[in-house]
Design a protein around this motif. Structure first.
Motif, mmCIF file in Angstrom:
data_model
loop_
_atom_site.group_PDB
_atom_site.id
_atom_site.type_symbol
_atom_site.label_atom_id
_atom_site.label_comp_id
_atom_site.label_asym_id
_atom_site.label_seq_id
_atom_site.Cartn_x
_atom_site.Cartn_y
_atom_site.Cartn_z
ATOM 1 N N SER A 22 1.062 -1.219 0.097
ATOM 2 C CA SER A 22 -0.063 -0.141 0.188
ATOM 3 C C SER A 22 0.475 0.885 0.127
ATOM 4 O O SER A 22 0.711 2.394 -0.012
ATOM 5 N N ASP A 24 1.222 2.341 2.478
ATOM 6 C CA ASP A 24 1.352 4.109 3.643
ATOM 7 C C ASP A 24 1.669 3.345 4.648
ATOM 8 O O ASP A 24 1.540 2.345 5.034
ATOM 9 N N PRO A 25 2.825 4.282 5.283
ATOM 10 C CA PRO A 25 3.114 3.792 6.859
ATOM 11 C C PRO A 25 1.932 3.520 7.513
ATOM 12 O O PRO A 25 2.798 2.832 8.263
ATOM 13 N N VAL A 26 0.915 4.475 7.632
ATOM 14 C CA VAL A 26 0.299 3.179 9.102
ATOM 15 C C VAL A 26 -0.083 2.672 8.362
ATOM 16 O O VAL A 26 -0.004 1.436 9.727
ATOM 17 N N GLN A 27 0.366 1.506 7.214
ATOM 18 C CA GLN A 27 0.165 -0.381 6.990
ATOM 19 C C GLN A 27 1.265 -0.541 7.609
ATOM 20 O O GLN A 27 1.314 -1.935 7.696
ATOM 21 N N GLN A 57 8.749 1.236 -1.706
ATOM 22 C CA GLN A 57 7.649 2.235 -1.220
ATOM 23 C C GLN A 57 8.464 4.519 -1.532
ATOM 24 O O GLN A 57 9.859 4.062 -1.719
ATOM 25 N N ALA A 59 7.353 6.166 0.387
ATOM 26 C CA ALA A 59 7.899 6.869 1.713
ATOM 27 C C ALA A 59 9.009 6.411 2.265
ATOM 28 O O ALA A 59 9.533 5.329 2.445
#
Length: 209
Positions: A22, A24-27, A57, A59
């Motif tokens: 994803s 997304d760092p949160v995931q 990725q 990020a």
């Protein structure tokens, strides 16, 4: 009867892959952290491919944590990825983590790469990471420490010079009165007049009998 908790359940590799992909760092960050719970037998088939996916990725936090993982779960594929990232990644945080991970493959193997990165990369974070990774390596060639220390004390950044002075202090401490120790002592002496008081302190500490 005690029920199973999420912490006690082995992570699902496919769910981890989706989270990491994803970007997304949160995931992705928690998913990367969970890779440590997978057994060593899954290293080449599951863990390393997921860490490499993370290293691709956008990020920088995700790439950086992936580099750290490749330092723990080592194989040749991971070495190749780290070798590329330490010199090409746009973010110094990632290059620094890649350098630190490379050192975990052994100082004899990583030294040529880390020395080259130190010489070419002007980012203080990368340089300090390399100095830190090598400073405490037992049995490292003292001439390599001298090489690093000599370059580090010429850096414009005070933090890098401090680390360089500390490495030279180690050479003085461990090599005593031999040629390496004498050279390190000679490099430390002018640092007593350095503009950064931290460098002065490190030099004085290294010159103490």
């Amino acid at each position: 009867m005690a029920s199973s908790t999420p912490e006690q359940t082995a992570p699902n590799p496919e769910e981890l892959r989706v989270a990491i992909a994803s970007g997304d760092p949160v995931q992705a960050m928690p998913a990367l952290a969970k890779l440590r719970a997978l057994p060593d037998s899954d290293n080449d088939s599951v863990v390393i491919p997921l860490l490499i996916l993370g290293s691709e990725q956008q990020a920088f936090l995700v790439r950086s944590l992936s580099c750290s993982g490749l330092g723990y779960r080592r194989n040749e594929q991971g070495w190749e990825v780290l070798t590329r990232l330490v010199s090409t990644d746009e973010d110094p945080n990632v290059r620094a983590e890649a350098a630190n991970a490379l050192a975990s493959y052994g100082v004899e193997r990583s030294w040529p790469l880390l020395r080259d990165s130190f010489a070419k990369d002007g980012a203080w974070l990368v340089r300090c990471s390399i100095l830190s990774a090598l400073a405490e390596q037992p049995g490292i060639n003292p001439s390599w420490l001298l090489d690093l220390g000599r370059q580090a004390i010429a850096d414009a950044d005070g933090t890098v010079r401090v680390s360089g002075a500390e490495i030279l202090a180690r050479v003085v401490r461990e090599q005593g009165g031999d040629a390496h120790g004498s050279e390190a002592r000679g490099l430390l002496q002018p640092l007593q007049q350095d503009a950064d008081h931290r460098v002065v302190a490190a030099a004085l500490n290294g010159l103490q009998p």
